[in-house]
Design an enzyme around this catalytic site. Structure first.
Site, PDB file in Angstrom:
ATOM      1  N   LYS A 297      28.977 -18.050  24.418  1.00 27.25           N
ATOM      2  CA  LYS A 297      28.294 -18.105  25.722  1.00 27.25           C
ATOM      3  C   LYS A 297      27.538 -16.825  26.094  1.00 27.25           C
ATOM      4  O   LYS A 297      26.695 -16.843  26.989  1.00 27.25           O
ATOM      5  CB  LYS A 297      29.333 -18.399  26.821  1.00 27.25           C
ATOM      6  CG  LYS A 297      29.866 -19.802  26.800  1.00 27.25           C
ATOM      7  CD  LYS A 297      28.863 -20.808  27.333  1.00 27.25           C
ATOM      8  CE  LYS A 297      29.145 -22.202  26.882  1.00 27.25           C
ATOM      9  NZ  LYS A 297      28.150 -22.793  25.985  1.00 27.25           N
ATOM     10  N   TYR A 385      30.417 -26.659  25.867  1.00 30.68           N
ATOM     11  CA  TYR A 385      29.919 -26.002  24.661  1.00 30.68           C
ATOM     12  C   TYR A 385      28.395 -26.062  24.585  1.00 30.68           C
ATOM     13  O   TYR A 385      27.738 -25.080  24.226  1.00 30.68           O
ATOM     14  CB  TYR A 385      30.547 -26.654  23.415  1.00 30.68           C
ATOM     15  CG  TYR A 385      30.378 -25.825  22.168  1.00 30.68           C
ATOM     16  CD1 TYR A 385      31.350 -24.895  21.786  1.00 30.68           C
ATOM     17  CD2 TYR A 385      29.245 -25.952  21.373  1.00 30.68           C
ATOM     18  CE1 TYR A 385      31.184 -24.116  20.648  1.00 30.68           C
ATOM     19  CE2 TYR A 385      29.074 -25.175  20.236  1.00 30.68           C
ATOM     20  CZ  TYR A 385      30.048 -24.265  19.873  1.00 30.68           C
ATOM     21  OH  TYR A 385      29.882 -23.491  18.749  1.00 30.68           O
TER      22      TYR A 385
HETATM   23  C1  LIG Z   1      29.594  -6.984  18.260  1.00 33.56           C
HETATM   24  C2  LIG Z   1      29.171  -8.134  19.161  1.00 33.56           C
HETATM   25  C3  LIG Z   1      29.223  -9.451  18.674  1.00 33.56           C
HETATM   26  C4  LIG Z   1      28.829 -10.525  19.499  1.00 33.56           C
HETATM   27  N1  LIG Z   1      28.895 -11.816  19.038  1.00 33.56           N
HETATM   28  C5  LIG Z   1      28.531 -12.829  19.847  1.00 33.56           C
HETATM   29  C6  LIG Z   1      28.589 -14.171  19.425  1.00 33.56           C
HETATM   30  O1  LIG Z   1      28.959 -14.468  18.291  1.00 33.56           O
HETATM   31  N2  LIG Z   1      28.209 -15.143  20.306  1.00 33.56           N
HETATM   32  C7  LIG Z   1      27.757 -14.841  21.582  1.00 33.56           C
HETATM   33  O2  LIG Z   1      27.384 -15.729  22.354  1.00 33.56           O
HETATM   34  N3  LIG Z   1      27.707 -13.597  22.005  1.00 33.56           N
HETATM   35  C8  LIG Z   1      28.074 -12.596  21.173  1.00 33.56           C
HETATM   36  N4  LIG Z   1      27.992 -11.344  21.606  1.00 33.56           N
HETATM   37  C9  LIG Z   1      27.491 -11.154  22.932  1.00 33.56           C
HETATM   38  C10 LIG Z   1      25.971 -11.194  22.947  1.00 33.56           C
HETATM   39  O3  LIG Z   1      25.466 -10.520  21.843  1.00 33.56           O
HETATM   40  C11 LIG Z   1      25.557 -10.568  24.259  1.00 33.56           C
HETATM   41  O4  LIG Z   1      26.029 -11.394  25.296  1.00 33.56           O
HETATM   42  C12 LIG Z   1      24.061 -10.352  24.385  1.00 33.56           C
HETATM   43  O5  LIG Z   1      23.627  -9.365  23.484  1.00 33.56           O
HETATM   44  C13 LIG Z   1      23.715  -9.945  25.816  1.00 33.56           C
HETATM   45  O6  LIG Z   1      22.396  -9.493  25.874  1.00 33.56           O
HETATM   46  P1  LIG Z   1      21.983  -8.343  26.891  1.00 33.56           P
HETATM   47  O7  LIG Z   1      20.524  -8.166  26.684  1.00 33.56           O
HETATM   48  O8  LIG Z   1      22.506  -8.650  28.225  1.00 33.56           O
HETATM   49  O9  LIG Z   1      22.786  -7.054  26.423  1.00 33.56           O
HETATM   50  P2  LIG Z   1      22.694  -6.206  25.076  1.00 33.56           P
HETATM   51  O10 LIG Z   1      22.345  -7.063  23.932  1.00 33.56           O
HETATM   52  O11 LIG Z   1      23.945  -5.407  25.009  1.00 33.56           O
HETATM   53  O12 LIG Z   1      21.464  -5.238  25.309  1.00 33.56           O
HETATM   54  C14 LIG Z   1      21.564  -4.121  26.162  1.00 33.56           C
HETATM   55  C15 LIG Z   1      20.505  -3.110  25.763  1.00 33.56           C
HETATM   56  O13 LIG Z   1      20.543  -2.013  26.664  1.00 33.56           O
HETATM   57  C16 LIG Z   1      20.485  -0.803  25.929  1.00 33.56           C
HETATM   58  N5  LIG Z   1      21.131   0.250  26.726  1.00 33.56           N
HETATM   59  C17 LIG Z   1      22.437   0.488  26.895  1.00 33.56           C
HETATM   60  N6  LIG Z   1      22.630   1.523  27.708  1.00 33.56           N
HETATM   61  C18 LIG Z   1      21.402   1.958  28.064  1.00 33.56           C
HETATM   62  C19 LIG Z   1      20.955   3.018  28.905  1.00 33.56           C
HETATM   63  N7  LIG Z   1      21.807   3.841  29.519  1.00 33.56           N
HETATM   64  N8  LIG Z   1      19.631   3.161  29.064  1.00 33.56           N
HETATM   65  C20 LIG Z   1      18.745   2.333  28.436  1.00 33.56           C
HETATM   66  N9  LIG Z   1      19.125   1.330  27.629  1.00 33.56           N
HETATM   67  C21 LIG Z   1      20.438   1.150  27.451  1.00 33.56           C
HETATM   68  C22 LIG Z   1      21.214  -1.115  24.640  1.00 33.56           C
HETATM   69  O14 LIG Z   1      20.872  -0.229  23.592  1.00 33.56           O
HETATM   70  C23 LIG Z   1      20.736  -2.531  24.369  1.00 33.56           C
HETATM   71  O15 LIG Z   1      19.547  -2.570  23.626  1.00 33.56           O
HETATM   72  C24 LIG Z   1      28.383 -10.264  20.819  1.00 33.56           C
HETATM   73  C25 LIG Z   1      28.335  -8.948  21.291  1.00 33.56           C
HETATM   74  C26 LIG Z   1      28.729  -7.885  20.476  1.00 33.56           C
HETATM   75  C27 LIG Z   1      28.677  -6.453  21.022  1.00 33.56           C
END
Ligand SMILES: Cc1cc2nc3c(=O)[nH]c(=O)nc-3n(C[C@H](O)[C@H](O)[C@H](O)COP(=O)(O)OP(=O)(O)OC[C@H]3O[C@@H](n4cnc5c(N)ncnc54)[C@H](O)[C@@H]3O)c2cc1C
Length: 393
Positions: A297, A385
């Site tokens: 999710k 799902y």
């Molecule tokens: C190891 C791992 C495995 C995963 N596997 C799954 C899976 O199998 N299925 C699933 O649904 N979800 C999974 N997830 C979760 C899913 O990847 C995340 O929910 C998704 O990446 C969320 O996207 P986002 O853009 O909100 O955050 P993120 O992808 O975390 O992106 C945040 C961005 O902000 C940047 N950032 C951080 N701090 C700062 C700052 N101070 N200043 C500027 N930029 C900053 C980071 O470098 C990053 O590029 C997983 C997560 C991880 C960590």
């Protein structure tokens, strides 16, 4: 520098929002702590709900996901040594999910953003947020040895759980709900054909395992490990042996192994920061909530926040109404908490919990047995799902 919307974080949430805003004629800048190569290299989620695909289409970046993504109509649950199929398509009234890696989503968004000539400031250090309650908030950061500033109308915190955005809110203004699980997932990505064409979720007395994939030639496998386990303790031989022990005889026979492209341990956590808006700061994606990956999710929730926020900002800029931005947090949180519940439930059902012992295992097996026997129970799993409808009360 001045822009309408400053986005912190170039993960899928930040990049997707930037692209949707650009399509609506709303100026935006993304500030990212890491390099572009680092962002592209991260291996994470892989299962997209239809609403996520729809948003990629709306952003004009869905072509590759449609061409290369694998539509999945079911999943398999493995317990007591046997596999049982849950027919997601039949049980959810014709919906399905698409297997397409987060790396692909990120690449498609980054390439399009670069082609449109939009500003993404990679390798921005010490990002800080200011005047969140004022009419003109600011993002400050260091880059190329100098302190720089972006003046904007709104700041969108898309910087994940470890980011600066939710930490910039005074503690008394944010309510944090959190649960850390006593285990993590040891994951391997390898260029080997998947053991099965659908995902296998396995509950075994050795712990959980998941057989997933990114394509017909690239597999993603996980085994549950204890929260304090260390990557140095593992090598690929040990991993494949452990995975084999958690599979049924047919899958064990079919499993093709190979050198890992990536091997890592991810901790499991449930986390929600409420509200998702404070003044002119909006939180979206992992900056506001984390789910354990059981049920896939995380990425989908990030995309659905972005869908709601994009509509709200477009309504504000184009329609001059603040109703959307005023309702953003409440509207998202209704969906977030349902996904939190589902991810917690599916995690609780499939993993070995040290504190519940053999009794816990028996209860899980009884519930799994009920799930595969009862159409109502299976339909509830399927509906969650594939992704609940928007704004379901
Ligand atoms: C190891 C791992 C495995 C995963 N596997 C799954 C899976 O199998 N299925 C699933 O649904 N979800 C999974 N997830 C979760 C899913 O990847 C995340 O929910 C998704 O990446 C969320 O996207 P986002 O853009 O909100 O955050 P993120 O992808 O975390 O992106 C945040 C961005 O902000 C940047 N950032 C951080 N701090 C700062 C700052 N101070 N200043 C500027 N930029 C900053 C980071 O470098 C990053 O590029 C997983 C997560 C991880 C960590």
């Amino acid at each position: 520098m001045r822009t309408q919307v400053a986005i912190v974080g170039a993960g899928p949430a930040g990049l997707l929002l930037g692209q949707l805003l650009f399509k609506a004629g709303i100026d935006n800048v993304i500030v990212e702590r890491q390099s572009g190569a680092h962002v592209l290299g991260r291996i994470r989620a892989g299962v997209l709900e239809q609403t996520t695909l729809d948003l990629l289409d709306q952003a004009g970046v869905g072509q590759r996901a449609h061409a290369e993504g694998l539509p999945h109509d079911g999943i398999e649950l493995l317990f007591k040594g046997a596999r049982h199929r849950i027919d997601l398509h039949a049980l959810s009234g014709g919906k399905r999910v698409t297997v397409y890696g987060q790396t692909g989503v990120t690449r498609d968004l980054m390439e399009t953003r670069a082609a449109e000539g939009l500003t993404t400031l990679y390798e921005a250090r010490n990002v800080s947020l200011h005047d969140l309650d004022g009419a003109s908030p600011r993002v400050r950061y260091e880059r190329d040895g100098a302190t720089q500033q972006i003046d904007c109308d709104f700041i969108i915190g898309c910087d994940g759980y470890h980011g600066v955005s939710h930490r910039s809110v005074p503690a008394q203004a944010l309510q944090i709900y959190e649960r850390v699980y006593p285990f993590g997932w040891l994951g391997v990505l390898a260029d080997v054909p998947p053991v099965s064409h659908e995902l296998i979720y396995a509950n075994t007395d050795r712990g959980f395992a998941l057989c997933s994939m990114r394509s017909t030639t690239r597999s993603r496998y996980y085994v549950q490990v204890s929260a304090d386990d260390k990557l140095e303790r593992w090598n690929d031989g040990l991993f494949w042996d452990e995975l084999r022990r958690r599979l049924d005889p047919e899958a064990r026979e079919r499993l093709v192994t190979g050198p890992p492209l990536e091997m890592s341990i991810a901790p499991l956590r449930s986390f929600v920061a409420e509200p998702m808006r404070l003044g002119r700061l909006f939180l979206a994606g992992d900056a506001a909530h984390i789910v354990p990956p059981t049920g896939a999710k995380g990425l989908n929730l990030a995309a659905s926040d972005v869908g709601v926020l994009y509509e709200a900002l477009a309504e504000h800029y184009l329609g001059k109404s603040t109703a959307g931005i005023d309702g953003y947090s409440a509207r998202c949180l209704r969906r977030v908490w349902k996904a939190e519940r589902f991810s917690w439930w599916f995690t609780s059902l499939m993993h070995r919990f040290p504190e519940t012992g053999e009794f816990g295992q028996k209860i899980q097996e009884a519930e799994l047995d009920y799930l595969v026997q009862s159409r109502a129970a299976a339909a509830s799993l399927a509906e969650n799902y594939v992704g609940l409808p928007f704004d379901q009360h």
